[in-house]
Design a protein around this motif. Sequence first.
Motif, PDB file in Angstrom:
ATOM      1  N   ILE A  56      42.979  27.243 161.901  1.00 30.93           N
ATOM      2  CA  ILE A  56      42.553  27.299 163.297  1.00 30.93           C
ATOM      3  C   ILE A  56      41.523  28.400 163.440  1.00 30.93           C
ATOM      4  N   ALA A  57      40.579  28.212 164.349  1.00 31.04           N
ATOM      5  CA  ALA A  57      39.530  29.213 164.570  1.00 31.04           C
ATOM      6  C   ALA A  57      39.158  29.244 166.038  1.00 31.04           C
ATOM      7  N   ALA A  58      38.660  30.382 166.465  1.00 29.11           N
ATOM      8  CA  ALA A  58      38.009  30.505 167.759  1.00 29.11           C
ATOM      9  C   ALA A  58      36.523  30.643 167.515  1.00 29.11           C
ATOM     10  N   SER A  59      35.726  30.070 168.397  1.00 25.87           N
ATOM     11  CA  SER A  59      34.292  30.040 168.121  1.00 25.87           C
ATOM     12  C   SER A  59      33.495  29.825 169.386  1.00 25.87           C
ATOM     13  N   ALA A  60      32.266  30.392 169.380  1.00 25.41           N
ATOM     14  CA  ALA A  60      31.282  30.047 170.405  1.00 25.41           C
ATOM     15  C   ALA A  60      30.524  28.785 170.012  1.00 25.41           C
ATOM     16  N   GLY A  61      30.839  28.225 168.857  1.00 33.72           N
ATOM     17  CA  GLY A  61      30.241  26.965 168.421  1.00 33.72           C
ATOM     18  C   GLY A  61      29.938  26.898 166.948  1.00 33.72           C
ATOM     19  N   ASN A  62      29.116  27.809 166.447  1.00 34.66           N
ATOM     20  CA  ASN A  62      28.674  27.721 165.056  1.00 34.66           C
ATOM     21  C   ASN A  62      29.789  27.982 164.056  1.00 34.66           C
ATOM     22  N   HIS A  63      30.652  28.938 164.337  1.00 36.39           N
ATOM     23  CA  HIS A  63      31.786  29.185 163.440  1.00 36.39           C
ATOM     24  C   HIS A  63      32.713  27.972 163.415  1.00 36.39           C
ATOM     25  N   GLY A  64      32.905  27.351 164.568  1.00 38.33           N
ATOM     26  CA  GLY A  64      33.726  26.151 164.625  1.00 38.33           C
ATOM     27  C   GLY A  64      33.158  25.029 163.781  1.00 38.33           C
ATOM     28  N   LEU A  65      31.856  24.847 163.834  1.00 40.09           N
ATOM     29  CA  LEU A  65      31.205  23.850 162.978  1.00 40.09           C
ATOM     30  C   LEU A  65      31.462  24.149 161.508  1.00 40.09           C
ATOM     31  N   SER A  68      43.435  20.171 157.642  1.00 40.32           N
ATOM     32  CA  SER A  68      43.146  19.865 159.046  1.00 40.32           C
ATOM     33  C   SER A  68      42.691  21.140 159.749  1.00 40.32           C
ATOM     34  N   ALA A  69      41.845  20.983 160.760  1.00 39.73           N
ATOM     35  CA  ALA A  69      41.289  22.148 161.464  1.00 39.73           C
ATOM     36  C   ALA A  69      41.394  21.958 162.968  1.00 39.73           C
ATOM     37  N   GLN A  70      41.729  23.047 163.639  1.00 45.37           N
ATOM     38  CA  GLN A  70      41.746  23.100 165.093  1.00 45.37           C
ATOM     39  C   GLN A  70      40.781  24.203 165.507  1.00 45.37           C
ATOM     40  N   VAL A  71      39.928  23.935 166.484  1.00 51.95           N
ATOM     41  CA  VAL A  71      38.917  24.902 166.897  1.00 51.95           C
ATOM     42  C   VAL A  71      39.001  25.097 168.401  1.00 51.95           C
ATOM     43  N   VAL A  72      39.150  26.360 168.825  1.00 49.34           N
ATOM     44  CA  VAL A  72      39.178  26.706 170.242  1.00 49.34           C
ATOM     45  C   VAL A  72      37.807  27.240 170.635  1.00 49.34           C
ATOM     46  N   VAL A  73      37.196  26.617 171.638  1.00 50.64           N
ATOM     47  CA  VAL A  73      35.859  27.018 172.072  1.00 50.64           C
ATOM     48  C   VAL A  73      35.875  27.291 173.572  1.00 50.64           C
ATOM     49  N   PRO A  74      34.977  28.167 174.055  1.00 54.20           N
ATOM     50  CA  PRO A  74      34.842  28.349 175.498  1.00 54.20           C
ATOM     51  C   PRO A  74      34.385  27.056 176.178  1.00 54.20           C
ATOM     52  N   GLU A  75      34.682  26.936 177.444  1.00 55.22           N
ATOM     53  CA  GLU A  75      34.378  25.707 178.177  1.00 55.22           C
ATOM     54  C   GLU A  75      32.872  25.457 178.321  1.00 55.22           C
ATOM     55  N   GLU A  84      39.983  19.151 165.510  1.00 50.51           N
ATOM     56  CA  GLU A  84      40.551  18.993 166.846  1.00 50.51           C
ATOM     57  C   GLU A  84      40.007  20.106 167.740  1.00 50.51           C
ATOM     58  N   LEU A  85      39.450  19.739 168.880  1.00 50.44           N
ATOM     59  CA  LEU A  85      38.858  20.718 169.785  1.00 50.44           C
ATOM     60  C   LEU A  85      39.826  21.089 170.902  1.00 50.44           C
ATOM     61  N   VAL A  86      39.856  22.381 171.213  1.00 52.45           N
ATOM     62  CA  VAL A  86      40.586  22.891 172.364  1.00 52.45           C
ATOM     63  C   VAL A  86      39.613  23.728 173.180  1.00 52.45           C
ATOM     64  N   PHE A  87      39.460  23.416 174.456  1.00 48.81           N
ATOM     65  CA  PHE A  87      38.589  24.199 175.332  1.00 48.81           C
ATOM     66  C   PHE A  87      39.433  25.212 176.089  1.00 48.81           C
ATOM     67  N   GLU A  95      38.262  35.161 175.176  1.00 43.92           N
ATOM     68  CA  GLU A  95      39.338  34.363 175.764  1.00 43.92           C
ATOM     69  C   GLU A  95      39.751  33.229 174.833  1.00 43.92           C
ATOM     70  N   ALA A  96      38.766  32.601 174.193  1.00 43.73           N
ATOM     71  CA  ALA A  96      39.071  31.539 173.231  1.00 43.73           C
ATOM     72  C   ALA A  96      39.853  32.094 172.042  1.00 43.73           C
ATOM     73  N   GLU A  97      39.509  33.309 171.608  1.00 41.49           N
ATOM     74  CA  GLU A  97      40.189  33.907 170.460  1.00 41.49           C
ATOM     75  C   GLU A  97      41.651  34.181 170.763  1.00 41.49           C
ATOM     76  N   GLU A  98      41.941  34.719 171.926  1.00 42.89           N
ATOM     77  CA  GLU A  98      43.339  34.994 172.273  1.00 42.89           C
ATOM     78  C   GLU A  98      44.157  33.709 172.301  1.00 42.89           C
ATOM     79  N   CYS A  99      43.555  32.636 172.820  1.00 44.85           N
ATOM     80  CA  CYS A  99      44.228  31.343 172.831  1.00 44.85           C
ATOM     81  C   CYS A  99      44.479  30.857 171.404  1.00 44.85           C
ATOM     82  N   ALA A 100      43.495  31.019 170.544  1.00 46.34           N
ATOM     83  CA  ALA A 100      43.634  30.570 169.154  1.00 46.34           C
ATOM     84  C   ALA A 100      44.734  31.332 168.422  1.00 46.34           C
ATOM     85  N   TYR A 101      44.850  32.629 168.664  1.00 48.42           N
ATOM     86  CA  TYR A 101      45.926  33.408 168.047  1.00 48.42           C
ATOM     87  C   TYR A 101      47.297  32.929 168.532  1.00 48.42           C
ATOM     88  N   ARG A 102      47.406  32.597 169.818  1.00 51.12           N
ATOM     89  CA  ARG A 102      48.674  32.088 170.340  1.00 51.12           C
ATOM     90  C   ARG A 102      49.037  30.760 169.678  1.00 51.12           C
TER      91      ARG A 102
END
Length: 345
Positions: A83-92, A104-111, A127-130, A137-144
């Motif tokens: 799982i990762a938090a990203s502004a976009g490029n790291h998620g890619l 498998s990968a889950q990526v949390v990105v800002p809305e 899998e994307l999570v906004f 904020e995305a990083e804290e969600c990803a850690y949870r």
Amino acid sequence: MSTYNERMKRVEISVHDIFRARHHIEHFVDRTPLAPSVPLSNLIGAQVRFKFENYQRTGSFKPRGAINKMRMLSEEERKRGVIAASAGNHGLAVAYAAGLIGASAQVVVPENTPKTKVAGIQRLGAELVFHGTNYDEAEECAYRLAAENGRTFIHAYEDQHAIAGHGTIGLEILLDWPEADVIVVPAGGGGLILGIAILAKSVHPDIRIIGVQSHASPPWYYSFRAGRIVDVTYRESLAEGLHGGIGQKIFPLVLRYVDDFILVEEEEIADAMCWMARQHHQKVEGSGAVGVAALRNGRIPDIAGKNVVCLISGGNVDDERLAELLEAQEERKPSRYEKGLRSSC
């Protein structure tokens, strides 16, 4: 899974780590061009070459770090997924690297993540999570989520393997141009500039490493001068990939290896994106254009007569945004996006 203590462990990176990273990733990333810019060289009176990481797989430098990190995962960690938090490029990059190792990968990105980055992450099978309006904020969600589902958190900039992977950019630069005097690097969390700086300073101690941020997201600029991490105000920026906090674990290393950080204005970033499109036919995102903005506007002192490398860190900008910036510049009026930035200040 990640714990608070693991998150606070100090990061240590050696030149040997960077050479190992090159061995780990060389078949999965491209050695990007280092090409001269005649118009920028003539403008500032220096020899300028661009390191085009917008040519990299996934459109930015990020796969270098993500692949190196994931090559270090155990079989059990691969099975649990990442799982990762990203502004976009790291998620890619994480989505791409996960595909290489069969995880498998889950990526949390800002809305507000650019559409081209969102589409790319989905296309690569993650899998994307906004969540939230910024990286923190995305990083804290990803850690949870990592604590809940047992996935391994892949940090964008506070991981020694990721930083070593990014350091391979510095290795390529000095192999191609040993005479380089200055390397200008976009600065977000700090992993990219630290990896480059460790390699470059170890090989060429007198080389200057300059980080560039926007006034809208300036934590390194003020923290570097204070000698400690300080709170700053964040605003919306064309360089959304640089938006967010800085690495506490890597802060002492950055102070040791980086020479300075400077700031550029939003209008200068927009102008640099348009200039790269017109002068070099390059599609460059705002985060990747901040070094060009700094050089074009005389933000970096003592540059005349020097051999300067300007890192173009990524090219994942929405077509509509770039087209509007080009049109607005042509008509000599602010774009709707720039108007929004001004009204929010």
